[in-house]
Design a protein around this motif. Structure first.
Motif, PDB file in Angstrom:
ATOM      1  N   VAL A   1       0.843  -1.201   0.000  1.00 48.52           N
ATOM      2  CA  VAL A   1       0.000   0.000   0.000  1.00 48.52           C
ATOM      3  C   VAL A   1       0.879   1.254   0.000  1.00 48.52           C
ATOM      4  O   VAL A   1       0.579   2.231  -0.682  1.00 48.52           O
ATOM      5  N   SER A   2       2.000   1.209   0.731  1.00 43.12           N
ATOM      6  CA  SER A   2       2.944   2.343   0.719  1.00 43.12           C
ATOM      7  C   SER A   2       3.571   2.528  -0.664  1.00 43.12           C
ATOM      8  O   SER A   2       3.891   3.648  -1.050  1.00 43.12           O
ATOM      9  N   LEU A   3       3.745   1.436  -1.372  1.00 38.66           N
ATOM     10  CA  LEU A   3       4.268   1.495  -2.734  1.00 38.66           C
ATOM     11  C   LEU A   3       3.378   2.367  -3.610  1.00 38.66           C
ATOM     12  O   LEU A   3       3.856   3.156  -4.407  1.00 38.66           O
ATOM     13  N   GLY A   4       2.070   2.222  -3.428  1.00 32.28           N
ATOM     14  CA  GLY A   4       1.102   3.009  -4.189  1.00 32.28           C
ATOM     15  C   GLY A   4       0.517   2.212  -5.338  1.00 32.28           C
ATOM     16  O   GLY A   4       1.160   1.331  -5.909  1.00 32.28           O
ATOM     17  N   LYS A   5      -0.697   2.562  -5.671  1.00 31.93           N
ATOM     18  CA  LYS A   5      -1.437   1.837  -6.704  1.00 31.93           C
ATOM     19  C   LYS A   5      -0.804   2.006  -8.084  1.00 31.93           C
ATOM     20  O   LYS A   5      -0.780   1.074  -8.882  1.00 31.93           O
ATOM     21  N   VAL A   6      -0.273   3.199  -8.379  1.00 28.63           N
ATOM     22  CA  VAL A   6       0.341   3.445  -9.687  1.00 28.63           C
ATOM     23  C   VAL A   6       1.557   2.541  -9.877  1.00 28.63           C
ATOM     24  O   VAL A   6       1.722   1.913 -10.921  1.00 28.63           O
TER      25      VAL A   6
END
Length: 116
Positions: free
Chosen positions: A66-71
């Protein structure tokens, strides 16, 4: 018959250009967002296993995902699907598993039970 050959060549050219553009776009997104440096290798392997094989992802790795991010998550999965090693996989199945993994991790991270 010559028209059919020209048409076929144009279709192949279009598909080749589209695939090259998709690869460039994914690579650019990944590079611009420093996607490859945001997760530790153990969590990358867990996420990969949960999407491309049969496996689960731990709470800790869900947090990293989740910290990585959806993009970044989407771009990395799409780039992996472009790799010839994974040509036998169903893109629709992998995308569905990518979305499922993301949603499960997001729900887990947002869960009030996790912080209790």
């Amino acid at each position: 018959m010559a028209i059919l050959n020209v048409y076929s060549a144009l279709v192949v050219l279009f598909l080749t250009c589209w695939a090259a553009m998709a690869t460039k776009e994914n690579d650019q997104i990944i590079k611009e967002n420093n996607c490859e440096t945001k997760m530790g290798l153990p969590c990358v392997l867990e996420a990969f296993t949960s999407i491309f094989e049969t496996g689960t992802i731990s709470n800790k790795c869900c947090g990293e995902l989740v910290s990585l991010g959806k993009v970044c998550h989407s771009g990395l999965v799409k780039r992996t699907l472009e790799n010839p090693l994974f040509k036998n996989l169903s893109p629709a199945t992998i995308i569905a598993k990518r979305i499922q993994t993301w949603n499960n991790c997001l729900a887990l991270i947002d869960s009030p039970f996790l912080s209790a």
